[in-house]
Design a protein around this motif. Structure first.
Motif, PDB file in Angstrom:
ATOM      1  N   ILE A 204       0.802  -1.352   0.036  1.00 56.20           N
ATOM      2  CA  ILE A 204       0.144  -0.009  -0.086  1.00 56.20           C
ATOM      3  C   ILE A 204       0.936   1.396  -0.031  1.00 56.20           C
ATOM      4  O   ILE A 204       1.752   1.358   0.975  1.00 56.20           O
ATOM      5  CB  ILE A 204      -0.805  -0.032   1.356  1.00 56.20           C
ATOM      6  N   GLU A 205       0.853   1.981  -1.057  1.00 55.25           N
ATOM      7  CA  GLU A 205       1.488   3.232  -1.123  1.00 55.25           C
ATOM      8  C   GLU A 205       0.881   4.253  -0.199  1.00 55.25           C
ATOM      9  O   GLU A 205      -0.244   4.745  -0.471  1.00 55.25           O
ATOM     10  CB  GLU A 205       1.642   3.915  -2.485  1.00 55.25           C
TER      11      GLU A 205
ATOM     12  N   ASP B 181      -1.660   5.802  -2.413  1.00 55.95           N
ATOM     13  CA  ASP B 181      -2.953   4.976  -3.060  1.00 55.95           C
ATOM     14  C   ASP B 181      -4.529   5.700  -2.604  1.00 55.95           C
ATOM     15  O   ASP B 181      -4.206   6.107  -1.341  1.00 55.95           O
ATOM     16  CB  ASP B 181      -3.101   3.493  -2.600  1.00 55.95           C
ATOM     17  N   SER B 182      -5.242   5.444  -3.100  1.00 53.02           N
ATOM     18  CA  SER B 182      -6.591   6.149  -2.480  1.00 53.02           C
ATOM     19  C   SER B 182      -7.058   5.204  -1.437  1.00 53.02           C
ATOM     20  O   SER B 182      -6.505   3.964  -1.362  1.00 53.02           O
ATOM     21  CB  SER B 182      -7.710   6.044  -3.694  1.00 53.02           C
TER      22      SER B 182
ATOM     23  N   ASP C 289      -8.439   2.087  -3.235  1.00 47.19           N
ATOM     24  CA  ASP C 289      -7.265   1.335  -3.643  1.00 47.19           C
ATOM     25  C   ASP C 289      -6.328   0.536  -2.685  1.00 47.19           C
ATOM     26  O   ASP C 289      -6.131  -0.701  -2.707  1.00 47.19           O
ATOM     27  CB  ASP C 289      -6.265   2.051  -4.624  1.00 47.19           C
ATOM     28  N   ALA C 290      -6.338   1.308  -1.455  1.00 50.08           N
ATOM     29  CA  ALA C 290      -5.600   0.634  -0.476  1.00 50.08           C
ATOM     30  C   ALA C 290      -6.288  -0.434   0.119  1.00 50.08           C
ATOM     31  O   ALA C 290      -5.758  -1.670   0.446  1.00 50.08           O
ATOM     32  CB  ALA C 290      -5.267   1.661   0.613  1.00 50.08           C
TER      33      ALA C 290
ATOM     34  N   LYS D 101      -6.165  -3.460  -1.943  1.00 50.29           N
ATOM     35  CA  LYS D 101      -4.966  -4.265  -1.645  1.00 50.29           C
ATOM     36  C   LYS D 101      -5.081  -5.168  -0.276  1.00 50.29           C
ATOM     37  O   LYS D 101      -4.606  -6.334  -0.232  1.00 50.29           O
ATOM     38  CB  LYS D 101      -3.679  -3.266  -1.864  1.00 50.29           C
TER      39      LYS D 101
END
Length: 108
Positions: A5-6, A17-18, A21-22, A25
């Protein structure tokens, strides 16, 4: 491989990450962990069966996926995990797809 997770360079800089998106993941990572756990448990059970004549046979078939059972159970007591609905099924027979019985369901 697990998905990283960015989180961005600094707080709220827009480079991570939004939230959606997180957590996509996170869900994928937990599904991988469940699959790894099921495979490891099966390997340990099979190893125990090979070394101990008292062991009651091969490990129970199990399947971890993101949908309800769609096949005829391979044996009595087989386990199917529907990770998308967090539901667990066990087979009570081996004749039809209807031989899967749901044990638990949450999140609905």
């Amino acid at each position: 491989m697990f998905e990283k997770i960015e989180i961005g360079s600094t707080e709220d800089d827009g480079t991570g990450d939004s939230l959606r998106d997180a957590f996509t993941k996170v869900n994928a990572n937990f599904l991988r962990l469940a699959e790894y756990h099921a495979n490891l448990a099966a390997q340990l059970g099979d190893a125990r069966a090979a070394t101990s004549p008292q062991w009651p046979g091969e490990f129970v078939p199990r399947h971890v996926t993101e949908h309800a059972p769609d096949i005829i159970p391979p044996m009595l007591g087989a386990i199917w995990v529907d990770a998308s609905n967090r539901s667990v099924y066990v087979s009570v027979g081996t004749q039809t797809k209807d031989d899967w019985v749901i044990l638990g369901e949450s999140g609905k």
